[in-house]
Design a protein around this motif. Sequence first.
Motif, short mmCIF file in Angstrom:
data_model
loop_
_atom_site.label_atom_id
_atom_site.label_comp_id
_atom_site.label_asym_id
_atom_site.label_seq_id
_atom_site.Cartn_x
_atom_site.Cartn_y
_atom_site.Cartn_z
N ALA A 1 -13.63 7.22 23.94
CA ALA A 1 -14.47 6.26 24.30
C ALA A 1 -14.76 6.01 25.93
N LYS A 2 -15.36 4.97 26.49
CA LYS A 2 -15.58 4.89 27.89
C LYS A 2 -14.22 4.41 28.52
N GLU A 3 -13.24 3.77 27.54
CA GLU A 3 -11.99 3.09 28.31
C GLU A 3 -10.76 3.37 27.53
N TYR A 4 -10.83 4.33 26.71
CA TYR A 4 -9.66 4.99 25.80
C TYR A 4 -9.77 5.98 24.93
N THR A 5 -8.81 6.76 24.55
CA THR A 5 -8.90 7.80 23.50
C THR A 5 -7.93 7.63 22.32
N CYS A 6 -8.28 7.93 21.30
CA CYS A 6 -7.45 7.63 20.03
C CYS A 6 -7.06 9.04 19.36
N TYR A 7 -5.92 9.50 18.81
CA TYR A 7 -5.63 10.51 17.89
C TYR A 7 -5.01 9.91 16.98
N TYR A 8 -5.19 10.23 15.62
CA TYR A 8 -4.63 9.64 14.70
C TYR A 8 -4.55 10.45 13.14
N ALA A 9 -3.98 10.03 12.25
CA ALA A 9 -3.77 10.83 11.04
C ALA A 9 -3.35 9.86 9.92
N ARG A 10 -4.08 9.89 8.82
CA ARG A 10 -4.05 9.02 7.40
C ARG A 10 -3.23 9.76 6.55
N VAL A 11 -2.19 9.60 6.00
CA VAL A 11 -1.42 10.04 5.07
C VAL A 11 -0.64 9.08 4.04
N LEU A 12 -0.11 9.73 3.16
CA LEU A 12 0.70 8.81 2.10
C LEU A 12 1.98 8.71 2.98
N ASP A 13 2.69 7.33 2.49
CA ASP A 13 3.84 6.73 3.13
C ASP A 13 5.07 7.94 3.26
N THR A 14 4.91 8.63 2.29
CA THR A 14 6.23 9.68 2.27
C THR A 14 6.07 10.76 3.12
N ALA B 1 -1.09 21.70 8.23
CA ALA B 1 0.12 20.64 8.06
C ALA B 1 -0.44 19.46 7.30
N ILE B 2 -1.41 18.88 7.90
CA ILE B 2 -2.06 17.57 7.26
C ILE B 2 -2.66 17.71 6.23
N ASP B 3 -3.56 19.02 6.05
CA ASP B 3 -4.46 19.19 4.92
C ASP B 3 -3.48 19.32 3.54
N GLU B 4 -2.41 20.09 3.72
CA GLU B 4 -1.55 20.35 2.65
C GLU B 4 -0.93 19.14 1.89
N VAL B 5 -0.97 18.11 2.65
CA VAL B 5 -0.32 16.74 1.98
C VAL B 5 -1.52 15.75 1.76
N GLY B 6 -2.91 16.30 1.72
CA GLY B 6 -4.12 15.54 1.35
C GLY B 6 -4.26 14.54 2.39
N GLY B 7 -3.90 14.62 3.89
CA GLY B 7 -4.07 13.65 4.60
C GLY B 7 -5.28 13.73 5.42
N GLU B 8 -5.75 12.92 6.54
CA GLU B 8 -6.98 13.15 7.07
C GLU B 8 -6.47 12.92 8.70
N VAL C 1 0.90 -1.08 0.11
CA VAL C 1 -0.02 0.01 -0.12
C VAL C 1 0.88 1.25 0.11
N ARG C 2 0.36 2.39 -0.30
CA ARG C 2 1.02 3.60 -0.52
C ARG C 2 0.59 4.59 0.66
N SER C 3 -0.28 4.11 1.67
CA SER C 3 -0.59 5.03 2.63
C SER C 3 -0.21 4.52 4.01
N VAL C 4 -0.39 5.36 5.13
CA VAL C 4 -0.08 4.92 6.44
C VAL C 4 -1.11 5.41 7.60
N THR C 5 -1.62 4.80 8.49
CA THR C 5 -2.41 5.52 9.53
C THR C 5 -1.58 5.37 10.69
N PHE C 6 -1.46 6.64 11.23
CA PHE C 6 -0.49 6.72 12.33
C PHE C 6 -1.38 7.15 13.47
#
Length: 459
Positions: free
Chosen positions: A113-126, A100-107, A54-59
């Motif tokens: 949730a009740k037991e955890y919180t998550c922060y994430y970004a999906r971008v091209l691998d580069t 910063a994320i918008d200008e590379v087309g990322g999300e 794949v060419r994407s990464v979700t971090f």
Amino acid sequence: MTSRTYTTTARTSSEGRAVARTQTLLKGIAGAGTVRKTTLPGGLRVVTETLPSVRSVTFGIWAHVGSRDETPSLNGATHYLEHLLFKGTGRRTALDISAAIDEVGGEMNAFTAKEYTCYYARVLDTDLPLAIDVVCDMLTGSLIETEDVDAERGVILEEIAMTEDDPGDCVHDLFAHTMLGDTPLGRPVLGSVDTVNALTADRIRRFYKKHYDPTHLVVTAAGNVDHAKVVSSVRRAFERAGALGRPDAAPIAPRSGSRAIRTAGRVELLGRKTEQAHVVLGVPGMARTDERRWAMGVLNTALGGGMSSRLFQEVREKRGLAYSVYSFTSGFADCGLFGVYAGCRPNQVHDVLKICRDELDKVVSEGLTDDEIRRAIGQLRGSTVLGLEDTGALMHRLGKSELCWGEHMSVDEMLARISAVTPDEVREVARDVLGARPSLSVIGPLKDRQAARLDDAVA
């Protein structure tokens, strides 16, 4: 692939002190699907899954904190804090973060949730180094300024209002309260108007400092990634912020406990001028670590998990009493819920509830047929695989596996567990879980006489 640990590498400093421990948790074919984990000094964990095709990464970064960690007066603080981490750091303004994320087309997004919180970004691998830098900066360098807290308060209150305007969503919060009462698990993730209005910047900063320690965090990345490079970038970002913590600190263990839900026969009605009545009829379920959860998943799928399920066929297809009807399970560290949801016209709510209750009772007394169980197993296997066909879903699986279970299971292992469920196991779980006296939550414009009859559904 299996969930055994294949290799462990401990890196040491020139003084001989161990500074990192790397494990291969799942070994893929030609590297694809390989899951690796490095625990840094200070307890920060970094878990990656490599997919070279794949060419994407979700971090993402997961925090071991949710709304169940709040006192009554802090209800909503976890979610409030989630919003505030996007408002600016010592290095970036809120606009800098989003741009910063918008200008590379990322999300980029987050959820609480009740037991955890998550922060994430999906971008091209580069663009992964940028995503790592931005998200790590948010987690370690948030300023939580008083003016940002005050400005975001209005946004949170609008989100609460939006949820209350959606009775199909709101009824699930009501059901949690019906089953769990005024407890951390029973209170809404968003908090209430009163608690959100009462939260101050100082209280939120203290909450942030207490729960965003590296021992409470798990970093995950899935896609075309190099594990060593991800670890190096994450470590550099945390070191720059002075956020790696004490070198001898150990990661926090997954939650555990044995909370029992004793609610039975309780009815809560919230009167609203809506076109439909929204109902959830449910019973105590099982904790997410319960070994019977595989059989419970098959039971849930057969009962209300698709168009061929019993509830869909009986309520919608045969009688046309509802557009949306389904069953669901919610598993927490120490307890769980099972429920049936339906939305229908108010004058048909008692017919819908009777059919749902009759079907639950029938499954308890007669069990599901072998054909229903076979079909549910096939549906569950297929949906499990199809639900993991993107890097975002894989990143979520890595985070929850590490934070909630403390172990990683390959897709093949999950499919084998589902396939191994027997009809007798499903019928036993049905008797144990569905045999309990249910409770009921309702939102809608029910008249006094209709409301008085709701007790019939839980008798």
